[in-house]
Every structure is written in C-alpha cells, then in structure tokens.
Design a protein around this motif. Sequence first.
Motif, PDB file in Angstrom:
ATOM      1  N   ARG A   1      -6.964  10.891   4.009  1.00 28.66           N
ATOM      2  CA  ARG A   1      -6.587   9.736   4.828  1.00 28.66           C
ATOM      3  C   ARG A   1      -5.663   8.769   4.101  1.00 28.66           C
ATOM      4  O   ARG A   1      -5.376   7.684   4.604  1.00 28.66           O
ATOM      5  CB  ARG A   1      -7.848   8.998   5.281  1.00 28.66           C
ATOM      6  CG  ARG A   1      -8.733   8.496   4.164  1.00 28.66           C
ATOM      7  CD  ARG A   1      -9.986   7.815   4.715  1.00 28.66           C
ATOM      8  NE  ARG A   1     -10.788   7.205   3.678  1.00 28.66           N
ATOM      9  CZ  ARG A   1     -11.724   7.819   2.981  1.00 28.66           C
ATOM     10  NH1 ARG A   1     -11.982   9.099   3.220  1.00 28.66           N
ATOM     11  NH2 ARG A   1     -12.415   7.192   2.047  1.00 28.66           N
TER      12      ARG A   1
ATOM     13  N   ILE B   1      -4.306   7.834  -0.224  1.00 29.11           N
ATOM     14  CA  ILE B   1      -4.879   7.355  -1.479  1.00 29.11           C
ATOM     15  C   ILE B   1      -4.921   5.832  -1.505  1.00 29.11           C
ATOM     16  O   ILE B   1      -3.928   5.159  -1.231  1.00 29.11           O
ATOM     17  CB  ILE B   1      -4.074   7.874  -2.690  1.00 29.11           C
ATOM     18  CG1 ILE B   1      -4.165   9.405  -2.781  1.00 29.11           C
ATOM     19  CG2 ILE B   1      -4.572   7.248  -3.982  1.00 29.11           C
ATOM     20  CD1 ILE B   1      -5.530   9.936  -3.109  1.00 29.11           C
ATOM     21  N   ASN B   2      -6.082   5.289  -1.830  1.00 27.53           N
ATOM     22  CA  ASN B   2      -6.234   3.847  -1.980  1.00 27.53           C
ATOM     23  C   ASN B   2      -5.517   3.394  -3.257  1.00 27.53           C
ATOM     24  O   ASN B   2      -5.716   3.983  -4.323  1.00 27.53           O
ATOM     25  CB  ASN B   2      -7.733   3.517  -2.071  1.00 27.53           C
ATOM     26  CG  ASN B   2      -8.008   2.034  -1.940  1.00 27.53           C
ATOM     27  OD1 ASN B   2      -7.231   1.219  -2.416  1.00 27.53           O
ATOM     28  ND2 ASN B   2      -9.121   1.702  -1.310  1.00 27.53           N
ATOM     29  N   PRO B   3      -4.686   2.353  -3.195  1.00 32.95           N
ATOM     30  CA  PRO B   3      -3.967   1.899  -4.397  1.00 32.95           C
ATOM     31  C   PRO B   3      -4.876   1.479  -5.555  1.00 32.95           C
ATOM     32  O   PRO B   3      -4.435   1.400  -6.693  1.00 32.95           O
ATOM     33  CB  PRO B   3      -3.156   0.693  -3.890  1.00 32.95           C
ATOM     34  CG  PRO B   3      -2.986   0.946  -2.434  1.00 32.95           C
ATOM     35  CD  PRO B   3      -4.241   1.614  -1.995  1.00 32.95           C
ATOM     36  N   THR B   4      -6.164   1.206  -5.253  1.00 37.40           N
ATOM     37  CA  THR B   4      -7.088   0.860  -6.332  1.00 37.40           C
ATOM     38  C   THR B   4      -7.267   2.041  -7.298  1.00 37.40           C
ATOM     39  O   THR B   4      -7.582   1.844  -8.471  1.00 37.40           O
ATOM     40  CB  THR B   4      -8.470   0.456  -5.768  1.00 37.40           C
ATOM     41  OG1 THR B   4      -8.945   1.488  -4.890  1.00 37.40           O
ATOM     42  CG2 THR B   4      -8.389  -0.859  -5.018  1.00 37.40           C
TER      43      THR B   4
ATOM     44  N   ASP C   1     -15.137  -2.336  -5.160  1.00 33.69           N
ATOM     45  CA  ASP C   1     -15.304  -1.119  -4.365  1.00 33.69           C
ATOM     46  C   ASP C   1     -16.525  -0.351  -4.870  1.00 33.69           C
ATOM     47  O   ASP C   1     -16.504   0.243  -5.936  1.00 33.69           O
ATOM     48  CB  ASP C   1     -14.039  -0.253  -4.466  1.00 33.69           C
ATOM     49  CG  ASP C   1     -14.024   0.865  -3.439  1.00 33.69           C
ATOM     50  OD1 ASP C   1     -15.066   1.510  -3.248  1.00 33.69           O
ATOM     51  OD2 ASP C   1     -12.961   1.098  -2.828  1.00 33.69           O
TER      52      ASP C   1
ATOM     53  N   TRP D   1      -5.019  -5.154  -6.752  1.00 33.78           N
ATOM     54  CA  TRP D   1      -5.679  -3.845  -6.740  1.00 33.78           C
ATOM     55  C   TRP D   1      -6.693  -3.738  -7.872  1.00 33.78           C
ATOM     56  O   TRP D   1      -7.713  -3.057  -7.727  1.00 33.78           O
ATOM     57  CB  TRP D   1      -4.646  -2.718  -6.823  1.00 33.78           C
ATOM     58  CG  TRP D   1      -3.603  -2.793  -5.749  1.00 33.78           C
ATOM     59  CD1 TRP D   1      -2.251  -2.908  -5.913  1.00 33.78           C
ATOM     60  CD2 TRP D   1      -3.816  -2.771  -4.334  1.00 33.78           C
ATOM     61  NE1 TRP D   1      -1.610  -2.969  -4.702  1.00 33.78           N
ATOM     62  CE2 TRP D   1      -2.547  -2.884  -3.712  1.00 33.78           C
ATOM     63  CE3 TRP D   1      -4.947  -2.682  -3.533  1.00 33.78           C
ATOM     64  CZ2 TRP D   1      -2.385  -2.900  -2.342  1.00 33.78           C
ATOM     65  CZ3 TRP D   1      -4.797  -2.700  -2.150  1.00 33.78           C
ATOM     66  CH2 TRP D   1      -3.529  -2.812  -1.576  1.00 33.78           C
TER      67      TRP D   1
ATOM     68  N   LYS E   1       0.826  -1.213   0.000  1.00 28.04           N
ATOM     69  CA  LYS E   1       0.000   0.000   0.000  1.00 28.04           C
ATOM     70  C   LYS E   1       0.856   1.257   0.000  1.00 28.04           C
ATOM     71  O   LYS E   1       0.406   2.326  -0.413  1.00 28.04           O
ATOM     72  CB  LYS E   1      -0.918   0.018   1.229  1.00 28.04           C
ATOM     73  CG  LYS E   1      -2.171  -0.822   1.075  1.00 28.04           C
ATOM     74  CD  LYS E   1      -3.116  -0.553   2.231  1.00 28.04           C
ATOM     75  CE  LYS E   1      -4.443  -1.274   2.014  1.00 28.04           C
ATOM     76  NZ  LYS E   1      -5.415  -0.967   3.081  1.00 28.04           N
TER      77      LYS E   1
ATOM     78  N   MET F   1     -10.317  10.978  -0.416  1.00 26.64           N
ATOM     79  CA  MET F   1      -9.360   9.936  -0.021  1.00 26.64           C
ATOM     80  C   MET F   1      -8.001  10.521   0.341  1.00 26.64           C
ATOM     81  O   MET F   1      -7.282   9.960   1.177  1.00 26.64           O
ATOM     82  CB  MET F   1      -9.171   8.944  -1.171  1.00 26.64           C
ATOM     83  CG  MET F   1     -10.290   7.941  -1.333  1.00 26.64           C
ATOM     84  SD  MET F   1      -9.919   6.783  -2.667  1.00 26.64           S
ATOM     85  CE  MET F   1     -11.321   5.673  -2.543  1.00 26.64           C
TER      86      MET F   1
END
Length: 260
Positions: free
Chosen positions: A224, A226-229, A53, A46, A34, A221
Amino acid sequence: MVSKFLKRFYLFLIFLFLYIPIITLIVFSFNDSKLRGSWNGFTLKWYALLFKDRQIMGALYNTLTIAFLSSIIATIIGTAAAIGIFKMKGFRKKLILNINYLPVLNPDIVTGIAFMSLFIFLKAKLGYGTMLLSHITFNIPYVILSVLPKLKQLPDNITEAAMDLGATPMYALRKIIIPQIKPGIVTGAMIAFTLSIDDFVISFFTTGSGVTNLSIVIYSMARRGINPTINALSTIMFGVVLILLLIINNRNNKEVKNLW
C-alpha cells in the motif's frame, strides 16, 4: 599516471553505484513530502512520527532482540564448533565442512520452508521462539566460516606448548586461543547480527500471528506504499552500524600498532 587515475575513477564508480541508493534513502528521510519523486522541503517530522508508531516500534523491538540473542548464541556455538572442526583430521573434517557449507549455499526459501515443516511436525507454536531458533541455526555456519581462517593462522602446536608450561586445556583456550581468534569471533558476530536483521524469508515462514520483524512489516507496507518513517528508521540504523564499524576498525588498528 593515467593508469592510476583510471583505477581510482573505477573504484569511485563502484562505491558510487553501491551507495547512491543509501544516500537517496537518507536524503528522502528529511523530505516533507510522502511522495518519493518530489522534494517539498526539509523536515524532521518523520523521525518524530517514527517513535510514535507502535507497529514499527514493536517490529523493531522483535528485530533487535532476536538479532542480539541469535548472534550471541550463534557466536558461542559457532566458535566452539569451529575449534572442534579445526582439531579434526582427514575425511571427517572435510565431511563436516561440506555439511556446514550447505545452509550457506541453500536458498533461503528452502531453508524457511524446511524450518516451518519441522516446527509443524514437532507441533511447536510458531512465534517469537521459533523465529529465534531459526535465526540461531542459519547464523551458526557463517560464524564457523569467520572463525576458521583465524584458527588456521595460529602457530602449530600452540595449545600443546601452553599445556607443557602448566596450562590446563580450559586456561589455554581462554587465555591463548580465544584472544588470538577474537577478530574472527567479532566478525562472525557482526555478520550474524546483520543477517538476522536483514532476514525476511526465513522469518516469514517461522513466525506466528502477532509476531513480526522489520522486514515483514516493510513487506506488508510495500503493498500500500512505503511509510516515510521507514526511511528515517533505515537512516538511524545505517548511522549506528557505521559508527560501530568505525569504532571496531579503530580498536583493531590500535591493537595492531601495539603489537608492533
């Protein structure tokens, strides 16, 4: 010889500077970690998690539908407006062109606040509809600016010549004018589609609760992490746009060769 090498090297550095961030994003979309600062191995997880998601998929749906609808509607209105502006003469034409430049030069935050104020004044419920209307409106000037140069390249009095040969005004528009300016129309549609997907500020001010696009989701996002997705989604979108560009360029090259 040295001068030629320096020019090519300079061009290489420019493209390298432009595409290194995208290459980095693509590489880390396959990173098992991550953390963006470390490489833990190759993975496709991912990409698998991306389609599970619901928040991202919902935002993607809103983004694509708004971009598609706004680009189509803006292209139709903008093309018609460009033809009308092209037929104008003198002061009126200059005035309309200067008015058309204002939304392009205006900061997005001013445009976004203006749209929000207008919708609140009209007591319109902020949401999908208001975001769509805003995207259509700010896309139209870019379509006009893409189509006008192609209209200027047309031979003088081409419409009058077609009508002298028996064509009606609508037939001349459909069969002569539109095919001649088609590259400008396609370019305007692509610019409108890209701007709509990319927009954050105007979307942020004109949306309501429960309606978000990708830029708003990514912004939320970022607070908090960035989501790797998102890297995976960005890679897919970049690949799709690249393929579309290659197809359009290949088609245009074939059309030019057929003319010769």
